[in-house]
Design a protein around this motif. Structure first.
Motif, mmCIF file in Angstrom:
data_model
loop_
_atom_site.group_PDB
_atom_site.id
_atom_site.type_symbol
_atom_site.label_atom_id
_atom_site.label_comp_id
_atom_site.label_asym_id
_atom_site.label_seq_id
_atom_site.Cartn_x
_atom_site.Cartn_y
_atom_site.Cartn_z
ATOM 1 N N VAL A 141 -8.569 6.398 -1.683
ATOM 2 C CA VAL A 141 -9.021 5.353 -0.307
ATOM 3 C C VAL A 141 -10.134 6.199 -0.207
ATOM 4 O O VAL A 141 -10.800 7.470 -1.079
ATOM 5 C CB VAL A 141 -8.044 5.226 0.799
ATOM 6 N N SER A 142 -11.323 5.818 0.564
ATOM 7 C CA SER A 142 -12.415 6.809 0.361
ATOM 8 C C SER A 142 -12.463 7.068 1.459
ATOM 9 O O SER A 142 -13.631 7.721 1.837
ATOM 10 C CB SER A 142 -13.514 5.090 0.545
ATOM 11 N N ASP A 175 -10.620 8.052 5.408
ATOM 12 C CA ASP A 175 -9.267 7.416 6.769
ATOM 13 C C ASP A 175 -10.155 7.024 7.561
ATOM 14 O O ASP A 175 -8.787 5.858 7.385
ATOM 15 C CB ASP A 175 -9.819 8.791 7.759
ATOM 16 N N ALA A 176 -11.493 5.837 7.031
ATOM 17 C CA ALA A 176 -11.647 4.715 8.088
ATOM 18 C C ALA A 176 -10.843 3.545 7.236
ATOM 19 O O ALA A 176 -10.125 2.778 8.215
ATOM 20 C CB ALA A 176 -12.748 4.726 7.672
ATOM 21 N N GLU A 177 -10.791 4.135 5.813
ATOM 22 C CA GLU A 177 -9.930 3.009 5.120
ATOM 23 C C GLU A 177 -8.670 2.506 5.498
ATOM 24 O O GLU A 177 -8.555 1.368 5.804
ATOM 25 C CB GLU A 177 -10.300 2.967 3.880
ATOM 26 N N VAL A 178 -8.015 4.148 5.733
ATOM 27 C CA VAL A 178 -6.656 3.693 6.128
ATOM 28 C C VAL A 178 -6.155 3.542 7.543
ATOM 29 O O VAL A 178 -5.593 1.834 7.647
ATOM 30 C CB VAL A 178 -6.231 5.353 5.928
ATOM 31 N N HIS A 179 -7.305 3.960 8.468
ATOM 32 C CA HIS A 179 -6.787 3.779 9.856
ATOM 33 C C HIS A 179 -7.239 1.972 9.631
ATOM 34 O O HIS A 179 -6.842 1.331 10.655
ATOM 35 C CB HIS A 179 -8.519 3.991 11.078
ATOM 36 N N ASP A 180 -8.323 0.905 9.425
ATOM 37 C CA ASP A 180 -8.719 -0.584 8.548
ATOM 38 C C ASP A 180 -7.643 -0.718 8.958
ATOM 39 O O ASP A 180 -6.899 -1.436 8.452
ATOM 40 C CB ASP A 180 -9.881 -0.644 7.995
ATOM 41 N N ILE A 181 -6.584 -0.745 7.319
ATOM 42 C CA ILE A 181 -5.383 -1.425 6.951
ATOM 43 C C ILE A 181 -4.602 -1.168 7.629
ATOM 44 O O ILE A 181 -4.214 -2.318 8.043
ATOM 45 C CB ILE A 181 -5.207 -0.087 5.200
ATOM 46 N N THR A 211 -5.196 -3.469 10.402
ATOM 47 C CA THR A 211 -4.844 -4.994 10.388
ATOM 48 C C THR A 211 -3.750 -5.477 9.833
ATOM 49 O O THR A 211 -3.455 -6.377 10.072
ATOM 50 C CB THR A 211 -6.463 -5.159 8.389
ATOM 51 N N THR A 260 -7.118 12.571 4.031
ATOM 52 C CA THR A 260 -8.185 11.725 2.574
ATOM 53 C C THR A 260 -9.156 11.940 2.132
ATOM 54 O O THR A 260 -10.148 12.802 2.711
ATOM 55 C CB THR A 260 -7.825 9.747 2.706
ATOM 56 N N ASN A 280 -10.836 10.759 -1.731
ATOM 57 C CA ASN A 280 -11.095 10.139 -3.074
ATOM 58 C C ASN A 280 -11.714 11.634 -4.134
ATOM 59 O O ASN A 280 -11.239 11.419 -5.166
ATOM 60 C CB ASN A 280 -11.703 8.769 -3.492
#
Length: 167
Positions: free
Chosen positions: A98-99, A101-107, A110, A123, A125
């Motif tokens: 993932v790019s 922590d923000a991406e994990v939080h968003d996933i 959502t 996280t 990458n």
């Protein structure tokens, strides 16, 4: 009454019948602490030719050296016979795909409606860059011995090979 844990409790009954680890000392017989990922594709003892009692194994998402990992390493070094540390992330790790922590939080927000922004997932990458950073955290921790042997390697989940990472 059936529970979500019946399968593992039943398996433990089988394990107890043949249990042979009574009397093992709490120290790392081979002086090793292994920091690796919680991924179930990793079998830390088998892949490094170890047996129960040989090493202290610390597992978390991404095999990251967090503050809690450092706290545990301090205890392992001074109380549990550890004199060397291997940090061992693995290929195809979700925490490295993932790019950030923000991406994990968003996933999670959502898909599950849960706000996890109060957590830091560590996280990254750039897996090798993160590994090198984590190795430096261990080497420069003021409570760990300056001569503590530290190395990083990458475990390939498709071949089983452990490849040392050049620093």
């Amino acid at each position: 009454m059936s529970t979500a844990f019946d399968d593992v409790l039943a398996a433990n009954e089988d394990y107890v019948r043949d249990f042979g680890l009574a009397g093992l000392e709490p120290v790392a017989a081979r002086g090793l602490a292994l920091v690796t990922c919680m991924d179930s594709r990793i079998e830390p003892l088998d892949m490094l030719g170890l047996k129960p009692g040989d090493a202290k194994i610390l597992r978390n998402a991404g095999a990251r050296v967090t503050d809690d990992t450092l706290r545990t390493l301090v205890l392992a070094v001074y109380l549990l016979g550890v004199n060397r540390v291997m940090v061992l992330p693995h290929t195809r790790c979700k925490m490295a795909s993932v790019s950030g922590d923000a991406e994990v939080h968003d996933i999670i927000a959502t898909q599950y409606g849960v706000d996890t922004r109060s957590l830091e997932f560590h996280t990254d990458n750039d897996q090798i860059g993160a590994l090198r950073h984590d190795l430096e955290r261990i080497r420069h921790h003021p409570l760990l011995p300056a001569d503590l042997a530290v190395m990083g390697a990458l475990y390939d989940v498709d071949t089983g090979r452990v490849t040392p990472v050049r620093e």
